[in-house]
Design a protein around this motif. Structure first.
Motif, PDB file in Angstrom:
ATOM      1  N   ALA A 147       0.850  -1.188   0.000  1.00  0.00           N
ATOM      2  CA  ALA A 147       0.000   0.000   0.000  1.00  0.00           C
ATOM      3  C   ALA A 147       0.888   1.240   0.000  1.00  0.00           C
ATOM      4  CB  ALA A 147      -0.913   0.013   1.222  1.00  0.00           C
ATOM      5  N   VAL A 148       0.619   2.158  -0.910  1.00  0.00           N
ATOM      6  CA  VAL A 148       1.341   3.430  -0.953  1.00  0.00           C
ATOM      7  C   VAL A 148       0.341   4.520  -0.602  1.00  0.00           C
ATOM      8  CG1 VAL A 148       2.693   5.029  -2.355  1.00  0.00           C
ATOM      9  CG2 VAL A 148       2.917   2.558  -2.720  1.00  0.00           C
ATOM     10  N   VAL A 149       0.637   5.278   0.443  1.00  0.00           N
ATOM     11  CA  VAL A 149      -0.290   6.284   0.964  1.00  0.00           C
ATOM     12  C   VAL A 149       0.196   7.667   0.542  1.00  0.00           C
ATOM     13  CG1 VAL A 149      -1.399   7.225   3.022  1.00  0.00           C
ATOM     14  CG2 VAL A 149      -0.808   4.786   2.920  1.00  0.00           C
ATOM     15  N   GLY A 150      -0.556   8.305  -0.337  1.00  0.00           N
ATOM     16  CA  GLY A 150      -0.176   9.623  -0.844  1.00  0.00           C
ATOM     17  C   GLY A 150       0.265   9.523  -2.286  1.00  0.00           C
ATOM     18  N   SER A 151      -0.426  10.251  -3.188  1.00  0.00           N
ATOM     19  CA  SER A 151      -0.164  10.083  -4.623  1.00  0.00           C
ATOM     20  C   SER A 151       0.533  11.280  -5.245  1.00  0.00           C
ATOM     21  CB  SER A 151      -1.481   9.820  -5.362  1.00  0.00           C
ATOM     22  OG  SER A 151      -2.274  10.996  -5.420  1.00  0.00           O
ATOM     23  N   GLY A 152       1.342  11.976  -4.468  1.00  0.00           N
ATOM     24  CA  GLY A 152       2.175  13.020  -5.047  1.00  0.00           C
ATOM     25  C   GLY A 152       3.276  12.394  -5.890  1.00  0.00           C
ATOM     26  N   PRO A 153       4.238  13.186  -6.351  1.00  0.00           N
ATOM     27  CA  PRO A 153       5.289  12.631  -7.212  1.00  0.00           C
ATOM     28  C   PRO A 153       6.077  11.507  -6.566  1.00  0.00           C
ATOM     29  CG  PRO A 153       5.809  14.870  -6.470  1.00  0.00           C
ATOM     30  CD  PRO A 153       4.387  14.622  -6.131  1.00  0.00           C
ATOM     31  N   ALA A 154       6.310  11.588  -5.242  1.00  0.00           N
ATOM     32  CA  ALA A 154       7.038  10.511  -4.557  1.00  0.00           C
ATOM     33  C   ALA A 154       6.204   9.235  -4.534  1.00  0.00           C
ATOM     34  CB  ALA A 154       7.398  10.941  -3.138  1.00  0.00           C
ATOM     35  N   GLY A 155       4.914   9.361  -4.172  1.00  0.00           N
ATOM     36  CA  GLY A 155       4.050   8.193  -4.110  1.00  0.00           C
ATOM     37  C   GLY A 155       3.837   7.567  -5.477  1.00  0.00           C
ATOM     38  N   MET A 156       3.662   8.396  -6.501  1.00  0.00           N
ATOM     39  CA  MET A 156       3.467   7.869  -7.852  1.00  0.00           C
ATOM     40  C   MET A 156       4.696   7.106  -8.333  1.00  0.00           C
ATOM     41  SD  MET A 156       1.422  10.901  -9.915  1.00  0.00           S
ATOM     42  CE  MET A 156       1.681  10.071 -11.489  1.00  0.00           C
ATOM     43  N   ALA A 157       5.881   7.692  -8.140  1.00  0.00           N
ATOM     44  CA  ALA A 157       7.114   7.037  -8.580  1.00  0.00           C
ATOM     45  C   ALA A 157       7.343   5.743  -7.802  1.00  0.00           C
ATOM     46  CB  ALA A 157       8.302   7.981  -8.411  1.00  0.00           C
ATOM     47  N   CYS A 158       7.093   5.789  -6.504  1.00  0.00           N
ATOM     48  CA  CYS A 158       7.256   4.597  -5.660  1.00  0.00           C
ATOM     49  C   CYS A 158       6.318   3.485  -6.118  1.00  0.00           C
ATOM     50  CB  CYS A 158       6.986   4.967  -4.210  1.00  0.00           C
ATOM     51  SG  CYS A 158       7.111   3.586  -3.060  1.00  0.00           S
ATOM     52  N   ALA A 159       5.048   3.826  -6.339  1.00  0.00           N
ATOM     53  CA  ALA A 159       4.063   2.839  -6.771  1.00  0.00           C
ATOM     54  C   ALA A 159       4.454   2.230  -8.113  1.00  0.00           C
ATOM     55  CB  ALA A 159       2.687   3.489  -6.854  1.00  0.00           C
ATOM     56  N   GLN A 160       4.930   3.059  -9.031  1.00  0.00           N
ATOM     57  CA  GLN A 160       5.301   2.553 -10.345  1.00  0.00           C
ATOM     58  C   GLN A 160       6.487   1.602 -10.265  1.00  0.00           C
ATOM     59  OE1 GLN A 160       6.833   5.235 -13.602  1.00  0.00           O
ATOM     60  NE2 GLN A 160       5.058   4.394 -14.671  1.00  0.00           N
ATOM     61  N   GLN A 161       7.501   1.970  -9.488  1.00  0.00           N
ATOM     62  CA  GLN A 161       8.682   1.117  -9.371  1.00  0.00           C
ATOM     63  C   GLN A 161       8.350  -0.220  -8.709  1.00  0.00           C
ATOM     64  OE1 GLN A 161      10.602   2.876 -11.711  1.00  0.00           O
ATOM     65  NE2 GLN A 161      12.164   1.820 -10.533  1.00  0.00           N
ATOM     66  N   LEU A 162       7.521  -0.177  -7.670  1.00  0.00           N
ATOM     67  CA  LEU A 162       7.145  -1.409  -6.973  1.00  0.00           C
ATOM     68  C   LEU A 162       6.321  -2.316  -7.873  1.00  0.00           C
ATOM     69  CD1 LEU A 162       6.279   0.080  -3.464  1.00  0.00           C
ATOM     70  CD2 LEU A 162       8.199  -1.437  -4.001  1.00  0.00           C
ATOM     71  N   ALA A 163       5.420  -1.728  -8.683  1.00  0.00           N
ATOM     72  CA  ALA A 163       4.614  -2.529  -9.605  1.00  0.00           C
ATOM     73  C   ALA A 163       5.492  -3.178 -10.669  1.00  0.00           C
ATOM     74  CB  ALA A 163       3.549  -1.653 -10.259  1.00  0.00           C
ATOM     75  N   ARG A 164       6.475  -2.450 -11.151  1.00  0.00           N
ATOM     76  CA  ARG A 164       7.375  -3.002 -12.162  1.00  0.00           C
ATOM     77  C   ARG A 164       8.265  -4.097 -11.598  1.00  0.00           C
ATOM     78  NH1 ARG A 164       9.180   2.596 -15.389  1.00  0.00           N
ATOM     79  NH2 ARG A 164       7.162   2.875 -16.452  1.00  0.00           N
ATOM     80  N   ALA A 165       8.451  -4.076 -10.285  1.00  0.00           N
ATOM     81  CA  ALA A 165       9.222  -5.145  -9.628  1.00  0.00           C
ATOM     82  C   ALA A 165       8.379  -6.400  -9.404  1.00  0.00           C
ATOM     83  CB  ALA A 165       9.775  -4.650  -8.298  1.00  0.00           C
ATOM     84  N   GLY A 166       7.068  -6.314  -9.712  1.00  0.00           N
ATOM     85  CA  GLY A 166       6.216  -7.485  -9.613  1.00  0.00           C
ATOM     86  C   GLY A 166       5.301  -7.530  -8.421  1.00  0.00           C
ATOM     87  N   HIS A 167       5.290  -6.480  -7.598  1.00  0.00           N
ATOM     88  CA  HIS A 167       4.398  -6.445  -6.436  1.00  0.00           C
ATOM     89  C   HIS A 167       3.009  -5.964  -6.848  1.00  0.00           C
ATOM     90  CE1 HIS A 167       8.021  -7.127  -4.216  1.00  0.00           C
ATOM     91  NE2 HIS A 167       8.508  -5.900  -4.421  1.00  0.00           N
ATOM     92  N   SER A 168       2.017  -6.319  -6.068  1.00  0.00           N
ATOM     93  CA  SER A 168       0.663  -5.799  -6.264  1.00  0.00           C
ATOM     94  C   SER A 168       0.539  -4.519  -5.454  1.00  0.00           C
ATOM     95  CB  SER A 168      -0.377  -6.834  -5.814  1.00  0.00           C
ATOM     96  OG  SER A 168      -0.282  -8.001  -6.600  1.00  0.00           O
ATOM     97  N   VAL A 169       0.346  -3.397  -6.123  1.00  0.00           N
ATOM     98  CA  VAL A 169       0.425  -2.085  -5.480  1.00  0.00           C
ATOM     99  C   VAL A 169      -0.935  -1.400  -5.520  1.00  0.00           C
ATOM    100  CG1 VAL A 169       1.566   0.168  -5.478  1.00  0.00           C
ATOM    101  CG2 VAL A 169       2.840  -1.866  -6.186  1.00  0.00           C
ATOM    102  N   THR A 170      -1.333  -0.836  -4.380  1.00  0.00           N
ATOM    103  CA  THR A 170      -2.525   0.002  -4.299  1.00  0.00           C
ATOM    104  C   THR A 170      -2.096   1.387  -3.832  1.00  0.00           C
ATOM    105  OG1 THR A 170      -3.910  -1.905  -3.739  1.00  0.00           O
ATOM    106  CG2 THR A 170      -4.818   0.283  -3.292  1.00  0.00           C
ATOM    107  N   LEU A 171      -2.480   2.402  -4.592  1.00  0.00           N
ATOM    108  CA  LEU A 171      -2.100   3.780  -4.299  1.00  0.00           C
ATOM    109  C   LEU A 171      -3.312   4.516  -3.733  1.00  0.00           C
ATOM    110  CD1 LEU A 171       0.032   6.050  -4.505  1.00  0.00           C
ATOM    111  CD2 LEU A 171      -0.688   6.409  -6.878  1.00  0.00           C
TER     112      LEU A 171
END
Length: 357
Positions: A147-171
């Motif tokens: 779970a990524v809490v907060g969808s500013g530039p940090a949260g968006m980049a974090c969510a994208q990188q984690l998803a590309r690593a194969g995790h299931s991500v909810t923003l």
């Protein structure tokens, strides 16, 4: 890197702006980009520095000399790959980053740094135009949920990188639209919001689940996040504004910058006035506006006030007026203290310094 004698043969040339009279009539971006041949020429000015200080100046460690060289050679696709290797959203930084890389550029010793920010923006804009930017869907899933809490530039980049690593991500985002400060703090005339929407579509294709209007601690508890996710990333911004503790600060005409800027961005997004301003509209139309604070946020308020039709705009700053040109021997390659005049200031604004409100 670039052309060995490029910086000796060519002067710095950067993007220009539309005329203030024209751009004050709308809230869209008004930068006039350089044509491709001019961009290649500007990229050729990048020196083969023994130590590329631009790396140190860049907060995300962009590999600047490499993509400058690739642009000079006309290899835009590989330049985009190098740019994306350190920066998830160069179309954001290419528009709103203050470009400390240029302050650190060796050529800034003579006040003529490479036009790094403009070249960065051109690379990613061309990537979208050519269809080179596609979802990067992982081949294998890890079985882990984040779970990524907060969808500013940090949260968006974090969510994208984690998803590309194969995790299931909810923003998770408490506001009605994703983007955080990018969405509601940055005026549209500096960065149009379709750029955010385009990246969110890419992220969804990569598997990121978007949860707007969902405030952690209100709509969903931290306990439930801990129970349902293997990890929780806290990437929320700091939204508690510093109040003025002086007589009169409670008056109705004294308002916070973020509330003012957010309202206008919501209007631009098509929200009706009740939704954009549930606690009452803040409009500068026909008013004499004082902006307290001389930084970027204050500058954004200047530009927004002028577009709303303010009678006058004055910006005051507590610090003394800085020098027009910094002392290079004392500051370079660090970020210098010097007078900065934004595009909003050029549109009409009086400025004063050493003012304690």
């Amino acid at each position: 890197m670039g052309k060995a004698t490029g910086f000796l043969e060519l002067d710095r040339q950067d993007r220009s702006y539309a005329d203030p009279k024209e751009r004050l009539t709308h809230y869209k971006e008004f930068i006039v980009p350089l044509p491709e041949d001019k961009l290649k020429a500007q990229a050729s000015r990048c020196m083969n520095c023994g130590i590329p200080y631009c790396h140190n100046g860049c907060p995300v460690n962009n590999i600047i000399p490499d993509w400058n060289h690739l642009v000079y050679e006309g290899d835009w696709k590989n330049a985009l790959e190098v740019l994306h290797s350190t920066n998830n959203f160069p179309e954001f930084t290419g528009r709103i980053c203050p470009a400390p890389c240029e302050a650190s550029c060796t050529l800034n010793i003579d006040d003529a740094p490479v036009t790094i920010k403009s070249i960065e923006c051109a690379i990613v804009d061309k990537g979208w135009q050519e269809g080179w930017i596609e979802p990067q869907i992982p081949l294998h899933k890890t079985g882990k949920a984040v779970a990524v809490v907060g969808s500013g530039p940090a949260g968006m980049a974090c969510a994208q990188q984690l998803a590309r690593a194969g995790h299931s991500v909810t923003l998770f985002e408490k506001n009605d639209r994703m983007g955080g400060l990018l969405r509601y703090g940055i005026p549209d005339f500096k960065m149009e919001k379709d750029l955010i929407n385009r990246r969110l579509m890419q992220m969804q294709a990569e598997g990121v689940v978007l949860k707007e209007s969902t405030e952690v601690g209100v709509h969903v508890s931290m306990e439930s996040l801990r129970e349902n996710f293997d990890a929780v990333v806290m990437s929320g911004g700091a939204e508690e504004a510093r109040q003025l503790t002086i007589p009169g600060a409670e008056k109705s005409g004294v308002r916070l910058a973020m509330e003012f800027l957010t309202q206008q961005n919501k209007r631009n997004a098509g929200d009706d006035e009740m939704r954009a301003a549930p606690r009452g509209s803040i409009l500068a139309t026909g008013k004499h506006v004082i902006v307290i604070g001389g930084g970027d946020t204050g500058s954004d308020c200047v530009g927004t006030s002028n577009r709303q039709g303010a009678a006058s705009v004055t910006q005051i700053e507590i610090m003394p007026k800085p020098p027009v040109r910094e002392n290079k021997a004392l500051s370079w390659p660090d970020w210098p203290m010097k007078l900065r005049t934004s595009s909003s200031h050029e549109e009409g604004c009086e400025r004063d310094w050493s003012i304690l409100t």
